[in-house]
Design an enzyme around this catalytic site. Structure first.
Site, PDB file in Angstrom:
ATOM      1  N   ASP A  49      24.237 -34.098  -4.564  1.00  0.00           N
ATOM      2  CA  ASP A  49      23.740 -35.446  -4.289  1.00  0.00           C
ATOM      3  C   ASP A  49      22.229 -35.517  -4.089  1.00  0.00           C
ATOM      4  O   ASP A  49      21.717 -36.490  -3.549  1.00  0.00           O
ATOM      5  CB  ASP A  49      24.445 -36.024  -3.060  1.00  0.00           C
ATOM      6  CG  ASP A  49      24.300 -35.126  -1.835  1.00  0.00           C
ATOM      7  OD1 ASP A  49      23.796 -33.997  -1.989  1.00  0.00           O
ATOM      8  OD2 ASP A  49      24.689 -35.561  -0.735  1.00  0.00           O
ATOM      9  N   HIS A  69      33.974 -19.830   0.466  1.00  0.00           N
ATOM     10  CA  HIS A  69      33.245 -19.819  -0.798  1.00  0.00           C
ATOM     11  C   HIS A  69      33.035 -18.430  -1.386  1.00  0.00           C
ATOM     12  O   HIS A  69      32.090 -18.204  -2.147  1.00  0.00           O
ATOM     13  CB  HIS A  69      31.895 -20.522  -0.623  1.00  0.00           C
ATOM     14  CG  HIS A  69      31.106 -20.035   0.553  1.00  0.00           C
ATOM     15  ND1 HIS A  69      31.378 -20.435   1.839  1.00  0.00           N
ATOM     16  CD2 HIS A  69      30.066 -19.180   0.638  1.00  0.00           C
ATOM     17  CE1 HIS A  69      30.529 -19.857   2.671  1.00  0.00           C
ATOM     18  NE2 HIS A  69      29.730 -19.079   1.968  1.00  0.00           N
ATOM     19  N   GLY A  89      31.684 -28.191   6.948  1.00  0.00           N
ATOM     20  CA  GLY A  89      31.385 -29.525   6.451  1.00  0.00           C
ATOM     21  C   GLY A  89      30.824 -30.442   7.513  1.00  0.00           C
ATOM     22  O   GLY A  89      30.725 -30.106   8.694  1.00  0.00           O
ATOM     23  N   GLU A 108      16.661 -19.579   7.238  1.00  0.00           N
ATOM     24  CA  GLU A 108      17.533 -18.598   6.588  1.00  0.00           C
ATOM     25  C   GLU A 108      16.734 -17.534   5.841  1.00  0.00           C
ATOM     26  O   GLU A 108      17.148 -16.377   5.751  1.00  0.00           O
ATOM     27  CB  GLU A 108      18.504 -19.300   5.641  1.00  0.00           C
ATOM     28  CG  GLU A 108      19.432 -20.307   6.308  1.00  0.00           C
ATOM     29  CD  GLU A 108      20.273 -19.708   7.430  1.00  0.00           C
ATOM     30  OE1 GLU A 108      20.549 -18.488   7.409  1.00  0.00           O
ATOM     31  OE2 GLU A 108      20.649 -20.467   8.349  1.00  0.00           O
ATOM     32  N   HIS A 152      18.049 -13.933  15.367  1.00  0.00           N
ATOM     33  CA  HIS A 152      17.683 -15.144  16.092  1.00  0.00           C
ATOM     34  C   HIS A 152      16.755 -14.834  17.262  1.00  0.00           C
ATOM     35  O   HIS A 152      16.807 -13.764  17.858  1.00  0.00           O
ATOM     36  CB  HIS A 152      18.939 -15.848  16.615  1.00  0.00           C
ATOM     37  CG  HIS A 152      19.684 -16.565  15.543  1.00  0.00           C
ATOM     38  ND1 HIS A 152      21.059 -16.660  15.514  1.00  0.00           N
ATOM     39  CD2 HIS A 152      19.244 -17.221  14.438  1.00  0.00           C
ATOM     40  CE1 HIS A 152      21.430 -17.347  14.448  1.00  0.00           C
ATOM     41  NE2 HIS A 152      20.352 -17.694  13.780  1.00  0.00           N
ATOM     42  N   ASP A 200     -14.312 -26.214 -25.279  1.00  0.00           N
ATOM     43  CA  ASP A 200     -13.689 -25.301 -24.310  1.00  0.00           C
ATOM     44  C   ASP A 200     -12.879 -26.040 -23.250  1.00  0.00           C
ATOM     45  O   ASP A 200     -11.857 -25.537 -22.774  1.00  0.00           O
ATOM     46  CB  ASP A 200     -14.756 -24.465 -23.601  1.00  0.00           C
ATOM     47  CG  ASP A 200     -15.478 -23.521 -24.542  1.00  0.00           C
ATOM     48  OD1 ASP A 200     -14.884 -23.153 -25.571  1.00  0.00           O
ATOM     49  OD2 ASP A 200     -16.634 -23.159 -24.245  1.00  0.00           O
TER      50      ASP A 200
END
Length: 408
Positions: free
Chosen positions: A61, A108, A118, A167, A176, A380
């Site tokens: 999207d 995945h 999600g 990331e 972290h 040039d």
């Protein structure tokens, strides 16, 4: 309430695969400690300083160009403070790339199936896990949760730039941090357009790779030996970049002060430092609509927005059918609200409207059929100034043309 965060585990948190440190642990704040942790190193690092990357799957999207621009910007944050150079290589296979970036959903294909959760649709909040990354010894790849509301350059949704910058830190070997303002703190921060690395992030990544200072010192030595633009005034190309007249000569580029008399302080600079993938000398520079700059060299060209570009070569023949390699000059002219673009090679000139929409089958004309008074054996470099006058250059000479009559 859980806060949106990176899925990589915090230092000291239980894990089945501590080195990979990926998982679904979600919490509103980092774990409290008696001693405040600063930059934390995961333990692995890249053994090379030139790293390739690509985006093998874009979010469905968002325009790919916006995503590419934000992720390129995120890589530059880390390259500015380390000797690392990041090269966008979209045509390489994922198996040939150092850092492969994907937008995925749910389970995945990662080992141990590190699922994404999600967006929380019921209250329009982010999901708990936004993205995760593999450390260098596990490949350095980065995965974003496709189902989040991603966006570029806006406060609405989740910032691709901010999450990518975080990331990438993991991909380079950082864990972290508990420093609240650090890029490597695990909780997604409020969006800021000029979000930058904290000194804590810089301290951590430089502990792994060192600083760019040594490379900058080398560049400064090269620049000291650069030929003065006025002593040897031949020019390879001219563009209007950031509304500033920019000359390209050999391996360097120069910006001209606003009144046109003299070189801007801090220049020349190496072309390759700010125009990724381009190492001078160049053949020609073309600025279109004051925001897009095309740099031509041999049979290739690059397209940049300012100094932010697609970062890889395209063949001239792929987009400019019929235009030969090793062109001499190019520029775009504005007259009475209309734009005309010209490419020069020897005594030939091709005229068209927009470089992004090059028409098929156009034939060149001779220079004197369009521009009266220019040398017939070619030029040039050429550009149109703010005054609308056109300036053409060949070796140590220049010609000024009227933009209405196209005569010297």
């Amino acid at each position: 309430m859980n806060a949106a965060r990176c899925a990589n585990r915090d230092e000291g948190e239980p894990t089945e695969e501590e080195l990979m440190a990926l998982g679904g642990h979600h919490q509103a704040h980092p774990p409290s400690m008696h001693r405040r942790k600063r930059a934390v190193l995961q333990g692995s690092k890249w053994s090379v300083i030139d790293l390739s990357w690509k985006i093998s799957r874009y979010p469905s999207d968002l325009p790919p160009s916006g995503v590419l621009k934000d992720i390129s910007k995120a890589f530059r944050l880390w390259s500015k403070v380390t000797p690392l150079n990041f090269h966008f290589k979209p045509r390489l296979k994922a198996s040939e790339i150092n850092i492969d970036i994907r937008f995925d959903s749910g389970c995945h294909g990662d080992e141990e199936c590190h699922d994404f959760d999600g967006e929380v649709k019921s209250n329009n909040q982010f999901g708990n896990t936004l993205a995760h990354a593999f450390y260098p010894q596990w490949g350095g790849d980065i995965h974003f949760d496709e189902d989040e509301e991603w966006n570029v350059n806006t406060t609405i949704g989740c910032s691709v730039f901010i999450v990518a910058a975080h990331e990438i830190g993991h991909s380079l070997g950082l864990n972290h941090s508990e420093t609240a303002s650090a890029m490597m703190q695990p909780i997604y921060p409020p969006y800021r357009p000029n979000h930058n690395l904290h000194e804590d992030d810089i301290e951590g990544v430089q502990a792994l790779y060192g600083s760019r200072r040594r490379e900058e010192d080398r560049d400064e030595e090269i620049i000291k030996n650069a030929t003065d633009l006025c002593i040897e005034p031949s020019i390879d190309g001219i563009g209007i970049i950031g509304n500033e007249i920019t000359f390209f000569k050999k391996k360097f580029y120069y910006k001209i002060v606003e009144n046109g008399i003299g070189i801007k302080k801090g220049y020349p600079k190496l072309i390759t430092r700010d125009f990724e993938g381009v190492e001078g000398p160049v053949d020609a520079v073309l600025t279109a609509n004051r925001d897009r700059t095309y740099i031509f060299q041999g049979k290739y060209y690059w397209k940049f927005f300012g100094t932010e570009g697609d970062n890889y070569k395209r063949k001239i023949s792929d987009n400019f059918e019929g235009i030969p390699s090793n062109i001499d000059a190019a520029f775009q002219m504005e007259s009475k609200g209309h734009h005309s673009t010209y490419i020069f090679k020897g005594n030939d000139v091709w005229k068209f409207s927009d470089p992004d929409y090059f028409p098929r089958g156009i034939k060149p004309k001779k220079i004197d059929q369009i521009f009266s008074g220019l040398p017939s054996d070619g030029i040039d470099a050429i550009f149109q100034a703010r005054t609308k006058s056109i300036y053409a250059f060949k070796k140590s000479k220049y010609w000024r043309l009227n933009s209405e009559t196209l005569k010297v």
